[in-house]
Design an enzyme around this catalytic site. Sequence first.
Site, PDB file in Angstrom:
ATOM      1  N   HIS A 124      36.179  39.826  39.280  1.00 47.93           N
ATOM      2  CA  HIS A 124      37.598  39.455  39.717  1.00 47.93           C
ATOM      3  C   HIS A 124      37.716  37.934  39.356  1.00 47.93           C
ATOM      4  CE1 HIS A 124      35.854  42.958  42.179  1.00 47.93           C
ATOM      5  NE2 HIS A 124      37.230  43.607  41.663  1.00 47.93           N
ATOM      6  N   HIS A 135      36.975  33.603  45.806  1.00 47.17           N
ATOM      7  CA  HIS A 135      38.516  33.726  45.971  1.00 47.17           C
ATOM      8  C   HIS A 135      39.067  32.624  47.226  1.00 47.17           C
ATOM      9  CE1 HIS A 135      38.665  37.102  43.619  1.00 47.17           C
ATOM     10  NE2 HIS A 135      37.911  37.866  44.282  1.00 47.17           N
TER      11      HIS A 135
HETATM   12  C1  LIG Z   1      45.547  43.182  47.251  1.00 45.16           C
HETATM   13  C2  LIG Z   1      45.510  44.409  48.176  1.00 45.16           C
HETATM   14  N1  LIG Z   1      46.420  45.010  48.780  1.00 45.16           N
HETATM   15  N2  LIG Z   1      45.697  45.863  49.642  1.00 45.16           N
HETATM   16  C3  LIG Z   1      46.615  46.824  50.242  1.00 45.16           C
HETATM   17  C4  LIG Z   1      44.605  45.730  49.558  1.00 45.16           C
HETATM   18  C5  LIG Z   1      43.383  46.262  50.003  1.00 45.16           C
HETATM   19  C6  LIG Z   1      44.392  44.745  48.817  1.00 45.16           C
HETATM   20  N3  LIG Z   1      42.993  44.202  48.416  1.00 45.16           N
HETATM   21  N4  LIG Z   1      42.323  44.473  47.652  1.00 45.16           N
HETATM   22  C7  LIG Z   1      40.924  44.189  47.269  1.00 45.16           C
HETATM   23  C8  LIG Z   1      40.440  42.810  47.697  1.00 45.16           C
HETATM   24  C9  LIG Z   1      39.173  42.328  47.454  1.00 45.16           C
HETATM   25  C10 LIG Z   1      38.633  42.826  46.378  1.00 45.16           C
HETATM   26  C11 LIG Z   1      37.392  42.337  45.704  1.00 45.16           C
HETATM   27  C12 LIG Z   1      37.038  41.222  45.906  1.00 45.16           C
HETATM   28  C13 LIG Z   1      35.681  40.656  45.180  1.00 45.16           C
HETATM   29  O1  LIG Z   1      34.647  41.400  44.702  1.00 45.16           O
HETATM   30  N5  LIG Z   1      35.778  39.521  44.489  1.00 45.16           N
HETATM   31  O2  LIG Z   1      34.810  39.029  43.749  1.00 45.16           O
HETATM   32  C14 LIG Z   1      39.252  43.935  45.564  1.00 45.16           C
HETATM   33  C15 LIG Z   1      40.442  44.485  46.094  1.00 45.16           C
HETATM   34 ZN   LIG Z   2      34.202  40.494  42.618  1.00 43.69          ZN
END
Ligand SMILES: Cc1nn(C)c(C)c1/N=N/c1ccc(/C=C/C(=O)NO)cc1
Ligand SMILES: [Zn+2]
Length: 368
Positions: A181, A142
């Site tokens: 993702h 990312h």
């Molecule tokens: C946007 C947002 N908004 N908020 C409040 C939150 C807490 C947000 N992030 N969520 C996430 C951040 C990272 C991942 C996965 C990453 C991975 O494994 N990549 O390979 C999933 C959800």
């Molecule tokens: Zn991931």
Amino acid sequence: MSTGYLWHEVFGWHDTGSGPLFPADPAIGIAPMPHLANSDTKRRMHELVAVSGLLDHLTRIEGRPATREELLRVHTPEHVDRIVAESASARGGDAGDGFSAFGRGAYEVAALGAGSAIAMTEAVVSGRVDDGYALVNPAGHHAVAGTGMGFCIFNNVAVAARHAQAELGVERVAIVDWDVHHGNGAQAIFAADPSVLTLSVHQANCFPPDSGHLHQRGEGAGHGYNLNVPLPPGCGDGAYGYLAETVLAPALAAFEPDLVIVASGFDAGAMDPLARQMVTSTGFAHLVDTVRDAAASSPQGRLVMVQEGGYSPLYVPFCGLATISALAGVHVLDDPVLPIVAAQGGADLLPHQREAVDAAAALVADLR
Ligand SMILES: Cc1nn(C)c(C)c1/N=N/c1ccc(/C=C/C(=O)NO)cc1
Ligand SMILES: [Zn+2]
């Protein structure tokens, strides 16, 4: 056949703070708990590689820190300097999105991750090993030029790709990202560059928000060299096997890369808390077979795999073991979780899943 393997204990020490995705906050009901992206999951994967005996069949490759110059082939000086500064403070810092905390010393860990992706790429391209798996931490896919995000600090795979082109005589690199993702980092970094094919298979609109659409195909000279395969939730081995044969294999055959780098995440797995797919260890092994065969059919094709996400402390180790076993062509242990996840369904290719894959497959024809 020799398969390289890279792990360093310090990857198991990367500190992602407390909180499932947020810091502990009693006022809103979040009690302290290990972060979902905590380093134990990857340490457990390494330990299974060792305890199962698979490690005895692999060639151990040493990691090394990426130099500042190597990081700057991909990232801005401002991003690198910020990570260095926050990593030096007792309270640590954040990769860049406010949800990706890290502790003191994270710069050294992340630089070792990026440098380890380089080291594995050098080992494969030099012929020291035929292919290899770099079990690095934190993930990188990312991270974009100017910031980290989604638990990623530096884009390990992008740093390795640029190093291969600058130092190893590699011209065409295919980055295949099957982390669940979207691989937004490589898409952005190589958007205008036809020498790097960026292909991401991911759950649609999972993370980052509003990212990884079918219509995002690259810019300018790079148009046609970015391919997104957004999938509906609920896809299992059937859908992933279908996309392997109808998208991955033909795209790699058309692009004829000198080097294939897989951004290898296991969060499409059937027990992952951060997405809604149902891939099993068998499904991941089939993906490896597909890209290994595709790389072998390219004139100079070489295959490097670099760890990205995956958050089930129970299932990531077995998906990782099956992946490296497939890469090395050595079976050491049956997946004991497989009967349970297989019994829960999800393996069949459903019509709406076929449609999603076919929409991406139609874009492969533009690759040359
Ligand atoms: C946007 C947002 N908004 N908020 C409040 C939150 C807490 C947000 N992030 N969520 C996430 C951040 C990272 C991942 C996965 C990453 C991975 O494994 N990549 O390979 C999933 C959800
Ligand atoms: Zn991931």
